[in-house]
Design a protein around this motif. Structure first.
Motif, PDB file in Angstrom:
ATOM      1  N   CYS A  41       0.835  -1.207   0.000  1.00 57.78           N
ATOM      2  CA  CYS A  41       0.000   0.000   0.000  1.00 57.78           C
ATOM      3  C   CYS A  41       0.868   1.254   0.000  1.00 57.78           C
ATOM      4  N   ARG A  42       1.894   1.255   0.854  1.00 53.05           N
ATOM      5  CA  ARG A  42       2.785   2.409   0.914  1.00 53.05           C
ATOM      6  C   ARG A  42       3.568   2.573  -0.389  1.00 53.05           C
ATOM      7  N   GLU A  43       3.929   1.466  -1.004  1.00 51.31           N
ATOM      8  CA  GLU A  43       4.638   1.534  -2.279  1.00 51.31           C
ATOM      9  C   GLU A  43       3.749   2.157  -3.350  1.00 51.31           C
ATOM     10  N   MET A  44       2.478   1.760  -3.374  1.00 51.93           N
ATOM     11  CA  MET A  44       1.541   2.380  -4.316  1.00 51.93           C
ATOM     12  C   MET A  44       1.407   3.866  -4.032  1.00 51.93           C
ATOM     13  N   GLY A  45       1.385   4.209  -2.754  1.00 48.20           N
ATOM     14  CA  GLY A  45       1.292   5.619  -2.393  1.00 48.20           C
ATOM     15  C   GLY A  45       2.488   6.418  -2.880  1.00 48.20           C
ATOM     16  N   ARG A  46       3.683   5.867  -2.700  1.00 45.43           N
ATOM     17  CA  ARG A  46       4.887   6.566  -3.154  1.00 45.43           C
ATOM     18  C   ARG A  46       4.905   6.745  -4.672  1.00 45.43           C
ATOM     19  N   LEU A  47       4.288   5.793  -5.379  1.00 41.55           N
ATOM     20  CA  LEU A  47       4.240   5.877  -6.844  1.00 41.55           C
ATOM     21  C   LEU A  47       3.124   6.800  -7.344  1.00 41.55           C
ATOM     22  N   GLY A  48       2.303   7.292  -6.427  1.00 39.48           N
ATOM     23  CA  GLY A  48       1.215   8.180  -6.827  1.00 39.48           C
ATOM     24  C   GLY A  48       0.024   7.457  -7.416  1.00 39.48           C
ATOM     25  N   LEU A  49      -0.233   6.211  -6.966  1.00 35.43           N
ATOM     26  CA  LEU A  49      -1.312   5.398  -7.521  1.00 35.43           C
ATOM     27  C   LEU A  49      -2.548   5.343  -6.622  1.00 35.43           C
ATOM     28  N   VAL A  50      -2.525   6.064  -5.504  1.00 32.66           N
ATOM     29  CA  VAL A  50      -3.645   6.047  -4.560  1.00 32.66           C
ATOM     30  C   VAL A  50      -4.190   7.467  -4.403  1.00 32.66           C
ATOM     31  N   GLY A  51      -5.500   7.598  -4.489  1.00 34.17           N
ATOM     32  CA  GLY A  51      -6.136   8.890  -4.243  1.00 34.17           C
ATOM     33  C   GLY A  51      -5.749   9.973  -5.220  1.00 34.17           C
ATOM     34  N   ILE A  52      -5.538   9.621  -6.479  1.00 34.52           N
ATOM     35  CA  ILE A  52      -5.109  10.631  -7.448  1.00 34.52           C
ATOM     36  C   ILE A  52      -6.203  11.651  -7.739  1.00 34.52           C
ATOM     37  N   ASP A  53      -7.455  11.314  -7.403  1.00 32.56           N
ATOM     38  CA  ASP A  53      -8.558  12.231  -7.638  1.00 32.56           C
ATOM     39  C   ASP A  53      -8.785  13.193  -6.478  1.00 32.56           C
ATOM     40  N   LEU A  54      -8.007  13.070  -5.422  1.00 32.41           N
ATOM     41  CA  LEU A  54      -8.161  13.959  -4.272  1.00 32.41           C
ATOM     42  C   LEU A  54      -7.405  15.267  -4.504  1.00 32.41           C
ATOM     43  N   PRO A  55      -7.793  16.329  -3.799  1.00 26.80           N
ATOM     44  CA  PRO A  55      -7.165  17.640  -4.017  1.00 26.80           C
ATOM     45  C   PRO A  55      -5.665  17.634  -3.751  1.00 26.80           C
ATOM     46  N   GLU A  56      -4.962  18.488  -4.463  1.00 22.84           N
ATOM     47  CA  GLU A  56      -3.511  18.586  -4.312  1.00 22.84           C
ATOM     48  C   GLU A  56      -3.121  19.024  -2.900  1.00 22.84           C
ATOM     49  N   ALA A  57      -3.982  19.784  -2.247  1.00 20.37           N
ATOM     50  CA  ALA A  57      -3.695  20.249  -0.890  1.00 20.37           C
ATOM     51  C   ALA A  57      -3.520  19.090   0.082  1.00 20.37           C
ATOM     52  N   PHE A  58      -4.066  17.931  -0.257  1.00 12.26           N
ATOM     53  CA  PHE A  58      -3.965  16.761   0.609  1.00 12.26           C
ATOM     54  C   PHE A  58      -3.023  15.696   0.037  1.00 12.26           C
ATOM     55  N   GLY A  59      -2.273  16.051  -0.984  1.00 12.61           N
ATOM     56  CA  GLY A  59      -1.329  15.110  -1.562  1.00 12.61           C
ATOM     57  C   GLY A  59      -1.798  14.422  -2.821  1.00 12.61           C
ATOM     58  N   GLY A  60      -3.051  14.639  -3.202  1.00  5.31           N
ATOM     59  CA  GLY A  60      -3.572  14.037  -4.421  1.00  5.31           C
ATOM     60  C   GLY A  60      -3.110  14.779  -5.660  1.00  5.31           C
ATOM     61  N   LEU A  61      -3.604  14.329  -6.804  1.00  2.00           N
ATOM     62  CA  LEU A  61      -3.241  14.953  -8.076  1.00  2.00           C
ATOM     63  C   LEU A  61      -4.402  15.696  -8.713  1.00  2.00           C
ATOM     64  N   ALA A  62      -5.558  15.695  -8.031  1.00  7.00           N
ATOM     65  CA  ALA A  62      -6.760  16.364  -8.546  1.00  7.00           C
ATOM     66  C   ALA A  62      -7.116  15.880  -9.954  1.00  7.00           C
ATOM     67  N   MET A  63      -6.890  14.595 -10.207  1.00  2.00           N
ATOM     68  CA  MET A  63      -7.204  14.011 -11.508  1.00  2.00           C
ATOM     69  C   MET A  63      -8.689  13.682 -11.578  1.00  2.00           C
ATOM     70  N   ASP A  64      -9.145  13.353 -12.777  1.00  2.37           N
ATOM     71  CA  ASP A  64     -10.568  13.086 -12.976  1.00  2.37           C
ATOM     72  C   ASP A  64     -10.917  11.631 -12.693  1.00  2.37           C
ATOM     73  N   GLY A  65     -12.220  11.336 -12.761  1.00  2.00           N
ATOM     74  CA  GLY A  65     -12.691   9.989 -12.488  1.00  2.00           C
ATOM     75  C   GLY A  65     -12.243   8.978 -13.520  1.00  2.00           C
ATOM     76  N   VAL A  66     -12.145   9.391 -14.769  1.00  4.14           N
ATOM     77  CA  VAL A  66     -11.692   8.474 -15.821  1.00  4.14           C
ATOM     78  C   VAL A  66     -10.282   7.972 -15.518  1.00  4.14           C
TER      79      VAL A  66
END
Length: 389
Positions: A41-66
């Protein structure tokens, strides 16, 4: 579907991680019965594969649902259970980001995105799963706290989650949806007890009951306004139902791909199995159905991203995707013949893992009722109630 450069890069990363890190250990992780691998899980997190649709302020990428759907599909191809970490991060993270106090969101969302924490969904109760508006677990106000009493049942990650977005009744017993409020509850508080069921599939995720015996939670852990919890979770279900369908489709696609490779190599009567239409045509049919279900999933996500209604489309794929995936994997198992009837191959585990998702987030019957309601309005619900009376 044409992908942007960013989408293509993320997908290549997810595909490589799924094939190299997840797929080889898919069956062993269940045999170990040790729960979800937090290091993965942590490895996925480091790779940016978790919560990419969440706001950048919280570490996400603000990506879309697709884009979120693309990554969940890729990870589920390697291990459908590990992809549930992504789904929960997106579903629960979105609810928290939109409705929780900023301080509460900041305390939890970066952990979700980093793969360091799991927040469960606390909706289902022993008396029923689909009747979400009539919850019995009670939250009583006591000064600057609420006191929680009751049980949540059939909770994924019941004995592993770090916290739960809990939906409780703050209104009168007969207040229906209007009396439901959401809370973010850490699961290490006094008065919390947890169990795990002995389930058929999804064993590394696990499912069980969580009991709340006079658990005190600060009022600032309320997520959204009092009495608004039902609306919050129902809005999120359209999203999660599509993502669940993509999880199942990915697992089935993995079995289909493995079966194509097998029928090219396996020889009977001096010829490869792929020579026989009785072998290849069922695979072609399921490949086609999976492709159709996948397209409808991404259509629903495109509608969501555009802010357009997609409740019917989400319900369609939620019943059609898992069922088609189950049938496709079953056909793959049969195509392997006597070898398929063995735990050496992953088909039997995928079959069990997918089967549970024919239930979670709404059964096929409930999904069809939702689609009917979207087409003909409340008449569909009224008729169904008359029929069941």
């Amino acid at each position: 579907m044409l992908l942007s450069d960013d989408q293509q890069s993320l997908r290549e990363l997810a595909t490589r991680f799924a094939r190299e890190r997840l797929a080889p250990g898919y069956q062993q992780r269940e045999r170990d019965a040790a729960g979800i691998d937090r290091a993965l899980c942590r490895e996925m997190g480091r790779l940016g594969l978790v919560g990419i649709d969440l706001p950048e302020a919280f570490g996400g990428l603000a990506m879309d649902g697709v884009t979120t759907g693309l990554l969940i599909e890729d990870i589920a191809y390697g291990d459908i259970n590990v992809s549930y970490v992504q789904l929960l991060a997106s579903l629960m993270g979105t609810i928290i980001a939109r409705n929780a106090a900023p301080e509460l969101a900041q305390a939890w969302l970066p952990q979700l995105v980093a793969g360091e924490a799991i927040v469960a969904l606390g909706l289902t109760e022993p008396r029923g799963g689909s009747d979400a508006a009539h919850l019995a677990l009670k939250a009583s106000r006591d000064g600057d706290h609420y006191v929680l009493r009751g049980e949540k049942a059939s909770i994924s990650f019941s004995d592993q989650a770090d916290a739960i977005v809990l939906f409780a009744r703050t209104g009168a017993a007969d207040s229906g949806a209007g009396g439901v409020t959401a809370f973010l509850v850490p699961l290490d508080l006094p008065g919390v007890q947890r169990t795990r069921y002995d389930d058929v599939g999804s064993r590394i995720v696990g499912r069980g009951s969580i009991f709340f015996d006079d658990v005190r939670i600060p009022a600032d852990h309320r997520v959204g306004a009092e009495g608004r919890g039902f609306t919050q979770v129902m809005q999120g279900f359209d999203y999660s139902r599509v993502l669940i369908a993509l999880q199942c489709i990915a697992a089935a696609q993995a079995s289909i791909d493995e079966t194509w490779a097998y029928v090219k190599e396996r020889r009977t009567f001096g010829l490869p199995l792929a020579q026989y239409q009785g072998v290849t045509f069922p695979l072609v049919e399921f490949e086609t159905q999976l492709a159709a279900a996948r397209q409808l999933c991404y259509h629903a996500l495109e509608l969501r991203d555009a802010g357009r209604p997609h409740t019917a489309e989400a319900a369609m794929v939620k019943w059609f995707g898992p069922r088609t995936a189950f049938d496709a994997i079953h056909q793959c198992l049969l195509t392997f013949g006597h070898y398929g009837w063995s735990t050496d191959l992953p088909h039997q585990q995928r079959l069990r893992d997918v089967m549970g998702l024919e239930i979670g987030d709404g059964t096929a019957q409930v999904m069809k009722l939702i689609v009917a309601r979207e087409r003909v309005g409340r008449l569909a619900v009224q008729y169904a109630r008359q029929e069941s009376a």
